[in-house]
Enzyme design. Sequence first.
Site, PDB file in Angstrom:
ATOM      1  N   CYS A   2     -12.917 -20.646  30.759  1.00 51.02           N
ATOM      2  CA  CYS A   2     -13.934 -21.596  31.206  1.00 51.02           C
ATOM      3  C   CYS A   2     -13.617 -22.025  32.640  1.00 51.02           C
ATOM      4  O   CYS A   2     -12.463 -22.038  33.048  1.00 51.02           O
ATOM      5  CB  CYS A   2     -14.036 -22.834  30.338  1.00 51.02           C
ATOM      6  SG  CYS A   2     -14.450 -22.498  28.634  1.00 51.02           S
ATOM      7  N   ARG A  27     -13.100 -16.256  34.622  1.00 49.12           N
ATOM      8  CA  ARG A  27     -12.356 -17.042  33.619  1.00 49.12           C
ATOM      9  C   ARG A  27     -13.129 -17.214  32.322  1.00 49.12           C
ATOM     10  O   ARG A  27     -12.611 -17.735  31.340  1.00 49.12           O
ATOM     11  CB  ARG A  27     -12.052 -18.422  34.185  1.00 49.12           C
ATOM     12  CG  ARG A  27     -10.970 -18.351  35.209  1.00 49.12           C
ATOM     13  CD  ARG A  27     -10.802 -19.659  35.908  1.00 49.12           C
ATOM     14  NE  ARG A  27      -9.623 -19.589  36.716  1.00 49.12           N
ATOM     15  CZ  ARG A  27      -8.521 -20.309  36.507  1.00 49.12           C
ATOM     16  NH1 ARG A  27      -8.469 -21.182  35.553  1.00 49.12           N
ATOM     17  NH2 ARG A  27      -7.486 -20.163  37.281  1.00 49.12           N
ATOM     18  N   TRP A  75     -16.196 -19.762  28.081  1.00 48.31           N
ATOM     19  CA  TRP A  75     -15.617 -18.782  27.151  1.00 48.31           C
ATOM     20  C   TRP A  75     -15.606 -19.497  25.809  1.00 48.31           C
ATOM     21  O   TRP A  75     -14.910 -20.496  25.621  1.00 48.31           O
ATOM     22  CB  TRP A  75     -14.199 -18.409  27.590  1.00 48.31           C
ATOM     23  CG  TRP A  75     -13.586 -17.342  26.737  1.00 48.31           C
ATOM     24  CD1 TRP A  75     -13.740 -15.996  26.874  1.00 48.31           C
ATOM     25  CD2 TRP A  75     -12.724 -17.531  25.607  1.00 48.31           C
ATOM     26  NE1 TRP A  75     -13.029 -15.333  25.906  1.00 48.31           N
ATOM     27  CE2 TRP A  75     -12.394 -16.249  25.112  1.00 48.31           C
ATOM     28  CE3 TRP A  75     -12.200 -18.651  24.957  1.00 48.31           C
ATOM     29  CZ2 TRP A  75     -11.570 -16.057  24.010  1.00 48.31           C
ATOM     30  CZ3 TRP A  75     -11.373 -18.460  23.848  1.00 48.31           C
ATOM     31  CH2 TRP A  75     -11.065 -17.176  23.397  1.00 48.31           C
ATOM     32  N   ASN A  99     -13.437 -28.175  29.745  1.00 43.61           N
ATOM     33  CA  ASN A  99     -12.565 -27.030  29.441  1.00 43.61           C
ATOM     34  C   ASN A  99     -11.518 -27.517  28.463  1.00 43.61           C
ATOM     35  O   ASN A  99     -11.010 -28.625  28.620  1.00 43.61           O
ATOM     36  CB  ASN A  99     -11.784 -26.563  30.677  1.00 43.61           C
ATOM     37  CG  ASN A  99     -12.634 -25.771  31.631  1.00 43.61           C
ATOM     38  OD1 ASN A  99     -13.793 -25.508  31.362  1.00 43.61           O
ATOM     39  ND2 ASN A  99     -12.037 -25.409  32.751  1.00 43.61           N
ATOM     40  N   GLY A 100     -11.139 -26.655  27.533  1.00 44.49           N
ATOM     41  CA  GLY A 100     -10.075 -27.034  26.601  1.00 44.49           C
ATOM     42  C   GLY A 100     -10.630 -27.160  25.190  1.00 44.49           C
ATOM     43  O   GLY A 100     -11.702 -26.633  24.882  1.00 44.49           O
ATOM     44  N   GLU A 478       2.275  -2.094  26.943  1.00 43.44           N
ATOM     45  CA  GLU A 478       1.348  -2.438  28.012  1.00 43.44           C
ATOM     46  C   GLU A 478       0.228  -1.388  28.125  1.00 43.44           C
ATOM     47  O   GLU A 478      -0.940  -1.722  28.319  1.00 43.44           O
ATOM     48  CB  GLU A 478       2.128  -2.578  29.339  1.00 43.44           C
ATOM     49  CG  GLU A 478       1.297  -2.867  30.569  1.00 43.44           C
ATOM     50  CD  GLU A 478       0.467  -4.146  30.505  1.00 43.44           C
ATOM     51  OE1 GLU A 478       0.610  -4.931  29.555  1.00 43.44           O
ATOM     52  OE2 GLU A 478      -0.365  -4.330  31.413  1.00 43.44           O
ATOM     53  N   LYS A 482      -3.686  -2.273  27.734  1.00 45.76           N
ATOM     54  CA  LYS A 482      -4.671  -1.955  28.772  1.00 45.76           C
ATOM     55  C   LYS A 482      -5.839  -1.191  28.167  1.00 45.76           C
ATOM     56  O   LYS A 482      -6.994  -1.513  28.416  1.00 45.76           O
ATOM     57  CB  LYS A 482      -4.065  -1.086  29.890  1.00 45.76           C
ATOM     58  CG  LYS A 482      -3.183  -1.751  30.907  1.00 45.76           C
ATOM     59  CD  LYS A 482      -3.856  -2.723  31.818  1.00 45.76           C
ATOM     60  CE  LYS A 482      -3.960  -4.075  31.180  1.00 45.76           C
ATOM     61  NZ  LYS A 482      -2.886  -5.011  31.312  1.00 45.76           N
ATOM     62  N   GLU A 485      -8.035  -3.381  25.617  1.00 41.65           N
ATOM     63  CA  GLU A 485      -8.838  -4.506  26.121  1.00 41.65           C
ATOM     64  C   GLU A 485     -10.024  -4.054  26.944  1.00 41.65           C
ATOM     65  O   GLU A 485     -11.043  -4.732  26.974  1.00 41.65           O
ATOM     66  CB  GLU A 485      -7.989  -5.557  26.855  1.00 41.65           C
ATOM     67  CG  GLU A 485      -7.430  -5.172  28.173  1.00 41.65           C
ATOM     68  CD  GLU A 485      -6.569  -6.275  28.791  1.00 41.65           C
ATOM     69  OE1 GLU A 485      -6.874  -7.460  28.627  1.00 41.65           O
ATOM     70  OE2 GLU A 485      -5.577  -5.927  29.462  1.00 41.65           O
ATOM     71  N   HIS A 501       9.432   5.583  10.641  1.00 43.95           N
ATOM     72  CA  HIS A 501       9.599   4.532   9.614  1.00 43.95           C
ATOM     73  C   HIS A 501       8.247   4.020   9.111  1.00 43.95           C
ATOM     74  O   HIS A 501       8.160   2.918   8.596  1.00 43.95           O
ATOM     75  CB  HIS A 501      10.448   3.393  10.166  1.00 43.95           C
ATOM     76  CG  HIS A 501      11.840   3.822  10.505  1.00 43.95           C
ATOM     77  ND1 HIS A 501      12.785   4.113   9.551  1.00 43.95           N
ATOM     78  CD2 HIS A 501      12.433   4.073  11.697  1.00 43.95           C
ATOM     79  CE1 HIS A 501      13.907   4.499  10.131  1.00 43.95           C
ATOM     80  NE2 HIS A 501      13.704   4.489  11.449  1.00 43.95           N
ATOM     81  N   LYS A 597     -10.053 -14.300  32.002  1.00 45.46           N
ATOM     82  CA  LYS A 597      -8.889 -14.027  32.827  1.00 45.46           C
ATOM     83  C   LYS A 597      -7.745 -14.990  32.544  1.00 45.46           C
ATOM     84  O   LYS A 597      -6.585 -14.607  32.543  1.00 45.46           O
ATOM     85  CB  LYS A 597      -9.305 -14.084  34.299  1.00 45.46           C
ATOM     86  CG  LYS A 597      -8.194 -13.776  35.273  1.00 45.46           C
ATOM     87  CD  LYS A 597      -7.795 -12.315  35.194  1.00 45.46           C
ATOM     88  CE  LYS A 597      -6.592 -11.991  36.063  1.00 45.46           C
ATOM     89  NZ  LYS A 597      -5.974 -10.724  35.642  1.00 45.46           N
TER      90      LYS A 597
HETATM   91  O1  M6R Z   1      -2.023 -15.565  33.367  1.00 41.40           O
HETATM   92  P1  M6R Z   1      -1.005 -15.083  32.367  1.00 41.40           P
HETATM   93  O2  M6R Z   1      -0.139 -14.021  32.935  1.00 41.40           O
HETATM   94  O3  M6R Z   1      -0.226 -16.176  31.747  1.00 41.40           O
HETATM   95  O4  M6R Z   1      -1.879 -14.415  31.230  1.00 41.40           O
HETATM   96  C1  M6R Z   1      -1.305 -13.909  30.071  1.00 41.40           C
HETATM   97  C2  M6R Z   1      -2.276 -13.040  29.321  1.00 41.40           C
HETATM   98  O5  M6R Z   1      -3.395 -13.775  28.939  1.00 41.40           O
HETATM   99  C3  M6R Z   1      -2.730 -11.833  30.150  1.00 41.40           C
HETATM  100  O6  M6R Z   1      -1.655 -11.077  30.586  1.00 41.40           O
HETATM  101  C4  M6R Z   1      -3.665 -10.938  29.314  1.00 41.40           C
HETATM  102  O7  M6R Z   1      -2.953 -10.359  28.255  1.00 41.40           O
HETATM  103  C5  M6R Z   1      -4.329  -9.869  30.186  1.00 41.40           C
HETATM  104  N1  M6R Z   1      -5.721  -9.759  29.860  1.00 41.40           N
HETATM  105  C6  M6R Z   1      -3.728  -8.542  30.038  1.00 41.40           C
HETATM  106  O8  M6R Z   1      -4.353  -7.572  30.799  1.00 41.40           O
END
Ligand code: M6R
Length: 602
Positions: A2, A27, A75, A99-100, A478, A482, A485, A501, A597
């Site tokens: 947000c 965001r 969001w 926000n929150g 990672e 990637k 998402e 396993h 974000k």
């Molecule tokens: O801003 P931050 O690094 O604290 O954010 C953490 C995660 O929300 C962030 O890395 C998220 O997993 C990304 N979308 C990954 O690409």
Amino acid sequence: MCGIVGYIGSNNVKKALLEGLKELEYRGYDSAGLAVMQEGRIDVFKAVGKLNNLVDKTAAFDPKGFAVGIAHTRWATHGKPTEINAHPHRGDHSFVVHNGIIENYKSLKDSLIEKGVRFISQTDTEVIVHLYESFLAQTKEAFRAFELTIGAIEGAYAILLIDETVGKTIFFAKKGSPLQIGEGTSWRYFASSDAPLIGVCESAIYLDDGSWGYMNDRDIKIFVGNATVSPQKKPLPLTRSAAQKEGFRFFMEKEIYEQSRAVGETLTSRALANVVRLDELQEGFLDGVESLRLCACGTSYHAALSSSYLFERLAKIETRCEIASEFRYRDPILRKNELFIVISQSGETADTLEALKMAKRSGSKTLAICNVDNSSISREADAALLTRAGVEKGVASTKAFSTQVTVLWLLALYIAQNSGALNAEDLAREINAMRRVPSVLAIKPERHEHIRRLSKRYLHGHGFFFIGRDLFYPLALEGALKLKEISYLHAEGYPAGEMKHGPIALADPELFTIALISKNLLKDKMQSNVEELIARDSTLLAISSERLALADDLIEIDEQDHPLLEFFEMTTVIQLLALEIAIRLGTDVDMPRNLAKSVTVE
Ligand code: M6R
């Protein structure tokens, strides 16, 4: 997660709000809305989906002269992303953006409903505006009604509220969600990050948790509890260098290409010929530190996990990694003499911020590794090392990851240098390798084109397993994050040695295994794991500097003499692979569905 903008002034209020929201859209992009108050009348506009829809909706709206405005990009947390649930939320004569999460909204809502208040949205936010109006009906005093409202709500929030019956005033409150005030020559802003303020305000006031008060055309009054606070102003950069795609198809693609330069920046004046310098850490900061606890979310957690191998191997210091949302609620035992390190791109991630506060409360020394100066996390920690990645717009984190791993590697060497865990020769060898990272991260056009062509074979199947060992296991995590998402395909990261396993039961030609094979670390072990999968007819894409006889596909990386150089080169490969698969599947790469974000709710 947000975004909030507020504005008081005589310039074009609509432009100020929409341009501010544009800076925050990454965001949260489920819906957006704004409310503009002029001469006691409030106009409200809301639209579902991206900000452009709100821009279209407000095309004919042309407010002139002095105005007060609040705006929001959402969001969704409570209630679907519909127009009714979009902010601002209204009472009879007042409007709020938030926000929150208001944690006790249910009980507040029930008691307001009992008193005859009618709710129209499913949000937690709507309770704020009705609560305010009900306190106003009792007290007949807006400021007092707002104070009582803030006293009654629990949870995390950044709130802006305007009231037709008050005019020319924005009430605000901040607890656990970012909110700052910007001041220009004859206008004032609120925003949930610096971005909307840069280029339009000369200075910013970063509000502390527990701050509340009001702003009008003459004054800003800030309180913490009952005490007035004198605001500390900090200068802002003068120009907004609006992030442009510069010919790339997506910000994510541009940011993958920027990694070489960003890591170069990260290393500047820190990785010197034979010595690591971290000027941000005061002399003696690490004295007495016997172990490390790293805590983060998402990609930042993967950076933490990667570095745990480095801290133990290079600096010989015991290191534990924690997912912040788990850490917070499991009654963790924090050891004396343990340095608590949080890692965050945005510096606003709610779980990471709260974990940091917990560590501080228990007396730990804390360090933030963060990309945003003046963010809540950078300010809260005892010390901060900035990653210097520059603004990252793509929701999928790329250059934040490579710069975080770089800073963590620097820190491992810094500790090793101070403790003598590495001798001068080994330290120099590490630094030498580190200084080669920017060139390893430079994307070769033929490599990118190869990945683009290859990606068409990986658009179906029943899942992806990214596998690796040692340092390459967190990188496998990672890679899977990637891919999932931005492509919405199911992917998992797994330690290669663990496949037998359980997960190997899934192996068949439609299971795509992406194997990260290092020449420098556990190569033979990794090859055996890969062969076990090939024997079960899993489709195998190897990322390696060497050919693997039975692999279905190979993305060949350069031969490197240091595992971290392979690590960084493979980082670009997994990022480009996810990008090209997502582009072929036609997803919105920079703003993938359901994500935001910066995750400022827990
Ligand atoms: O801003 P931050 O690094 O604290 O954010 C953490 C995660 O929300 C962030 O890395 C998220 O997993 C990304 N979308 C990954 O690409």
